[in-house]
Design an enzyme around this catalytic site. Structure first.
Site, PDB file in Angstrom:
ATOM      1  N   ASP A  60      30.735  42.961  35.345  1.00  0.00           N
ATOM      2  CA  ASP A  60      31.063  43.484  34.366  1.00  0.00           C
ATOM      3  C   ASP A  60      30.076  43.121  33.362  1.00  0.00           C
ATOM      4  O   ASP A  60      29.181  42.450  33.658  1.00  0.00           O
ATOM      5  CB  ASP A  60      32.560  42.709  33.878  1.00  0.00           C
ATOM      6  N   SER A  61      30.567  43.551  31.852  1.00  0.00           N
ATOM      7  CA  SER A  61      29.402  43.413  30.939  1.00  0.00           C
ATOM      8  C   SER A  61      29.419  42.123  30.416  1.00  0.00           C
ATOM      9  O   SER A  61      28.652  41.639  29.563  1.00  0.00           O
ATOM     10  CB  SER A  61      29.587  44.639  30.052  1.00  0.00           C
ATOM     11  N   GLY A  62      30.557  41.206  30.655  1.00  0.00           N
ATOM     12  CA  GLY A  62      30.438  40.042  29.937  1.00  0.00           C
ATOM     13  C   GLY A  62      31.570  40.087  28.838  1.00  0.00           C
ATOM     14  O   GLY A  62      32.080  38.999  28.077  1.00  0.00           O
ATOM     15  N   ASP A 114      31.162  46.569  26.014  1.00  0.00           N
ATOM     16  CA  ASP A 114      32.287  47.267  25.206  1.00  0.00           C
ATOM     17  C   ASP A 114      33.133  46.266  24.556  1.00  0.00           C
ATOM     18  O   ASP A 114      33.138  44.735  25.122  1.00  0.00           O
ATOM     19  CB  ASP A 114      33.154  48.295  25.941  1.00  0.00           C
ATOM     20  N   GLN A 169      37.640  53.511  26.035  1.00  0.00           N
ATOM     21  CA  GLN A 169      38.587  52.601  25.200  1.00  0.00           C
ATOM     22  C   GLN A 169      39.349  53.527  24.165  1.00  0.00           C
ATOM     23  O   GLN A 169      39.436  54.739  24.576  1.00  0.00           O
ATOM     24  CB  GLN A 169      37.579  51.713  24.636  1.00  0.00           C
ATOM     25  N   CYS A 284      51.672  42.576  59.292  1.00  0.00           N
ATOM     26  CA  CYS A 284      50.227  42.539  58.796  1.00  0.00           C
ATOM     27  C   CYS A 284      49.499  41.848  60.204  1.00  0.00           C
ATOM     28  O   CYS A 284      50.026  41.029  60.660  1.00  0.00           O
ATOM     29  CB  CYS A 284      49.889  41.476  57.459  1.00  0.00           C
ATOM     30  N   CYS A 286      46.354  40.493  59.743  1.00  0.00           N
ATOM     31  CA  CYS A 286      45.155  39.905  59.346  1.00  0.00           C
ATOM     32  C   CYS A 286      45.223  38.756  60.174  1.00  0.00           C
ATOM     33  O   CYS A 286      45.812  38.197  60.724  1.00  0.00           O
ATOM     34  CB  CYS A 286      45.161  39.468  57.886  1.00  0.00           C
TER      35      CYS A 286
END
Ligand code: ZN
Length: 344
Positions: A60-62, A114, A169, A284, A286
């Protein structure tokens, strides 16, 4: 995408993620920038090599963490000044700096910087926030295009480099969302994300915004819905045409003893499981459900054993990834036979 905040999907080793079939994970730029630092990770050969994850990765952009975790933020057109939630040190993030950090980390997919518009936001606030996000998208893209070739693994992969996604956005305003999507498409990103949803608004509003934006975005590029959601939601969104999602819920809930199962949510700490010999989820297969009982997982939680977080996380991730595998299969089937319209 399982969320690997600080270079680790909390409590789950990388080989287990591979076994579970995770094809891509997410790393958080804000956390990695603060600790251990993006320059250190670059020197270690990039995030893939540093954490030994050979499959795909997105950072992500931070921005989201700067706005949600840090203290004393000051936002200007230039960028955001903030204090670290770790030691109070002062930092300044701009779109250009976010790109530099993400290029150093070297994920396959980087995100434009953003501002995630909060909810509720009035029209004036949403417009102003969108104006900033669109200006930052342009600056992110320009800087990324100029420096993407500096990614540390470029030569190993015949000159291939990273991709950058733009983020739609616009708050909860349909026309602002549309305007945002159109402006980003003019810039021509490698993929498009829908941000600023699942931030506290009612779910029908989330659905309305997704239904508004998705048809506007190109079908031949990935469409990524950020930060969602519960198991039934991710299935619904995938059927609406979302290609990628990330959420901390399966792992965060797991560490608190909440299991998602075919029988609904289980609070595994509950006394009623104290002598339950059944598997966590009978449907499940798993590695946790094949081997351990509810009684044992309940005991681990009660005793505060770290293995509790690990086993619970593995099951929840298996459950989430299983939903996506099933939906992918069904959608591929639908596409092949061109029958059964995909209902939202
Ligand atoms: Zn399981």
């Amino acid at each position: 995408m399982p969320v690997g905040t600080a270079g680790t999907v909390k409590a789950v080793p990388q080989d287990v993620l591979e076994t579970l079939g995770a094809e891509i994970i997410l790393g958080n730029t804000y956390h990695l920038y603060l600790r251990p630092g993006h320059e250190l990770i670059r020197r270690m050969g990039g995030l893939h090599r540093f954490m030994s994850w050979p499959r795909a990765m997105l950072t992500d952009s931070g921005g989201f963490q700067v706005f949600s975790l840090s203290a004393l933020r000051k936002v200007t057109d230039e960028g955001v000044r903030f204090r670290s939630h770790l030691d109070g040190s002062s930092h300044f993030f701009t779109p250009e700096h976010s790109m530099d950090v993400q290029i150093a980390l070297g994920a396959d997919i980087a995100m434009a910087f953003d501002e995630c518009t909060e909810y509720p936001a009035d029209r004036t606030r949403a417009e102003e926030s969108l104006r900033l996000t669109m200006a930052w998208a342009r600056r992110s893209l320009n800087h990324f295009r100029a420096y993407r070739d500096e990614v540390v693994w470029r030569d190993e992969f015949g000159g291939r480099t990273q991709s950058l996604f733009g983020i739609v956005q616009g708050g909860m305003y349909r026309d602002l969302r549309k305007q945002s999507a159109e402006q980003l498409m003019e810039m021509d990103f490698d993929g498009y994300a829908v941000g600023g949803l699942s931030v506290g608004e009612p779910r029908d509003l989330t659905m309305e915004m997704i239904a508004e934006v998705l048809p506007l975005l190109p079908k031949d590029k990935p469409r990524y819905l950020m930060g969602v959601g519960y198991p039934d939601e991710i299935e619904q969104y995938a059927r609406m045409g979302v290609d990628m999602m990330d959420c901390v819920l399966p792992t965060r809930a797991a560490r608190h003893g909440l299991l998602f199962t075919s029988e609904g949510r289980l609070t595994i700490k509950s006394k009623k499981f104290a002598e339950d010999q059944g598997p966590p989820d009978p449907q499940c297969d798993c590695m946790v459900c094949r081997r351990y009982t509810r009684a044992y997982l309940r005991h681990l939680m009660q005793a505060g054993e770290p293995l509790a977080g690990t086993l619970n996380s593995i099951h929840n991730l298996a459950y989430y990834l299983g939903i996506m595998r099933r939906v992918r299969g069904e959608l591929q089937g639908d596409a092949q036979h061109a029958v059964a319209p995909i209902a939202p």
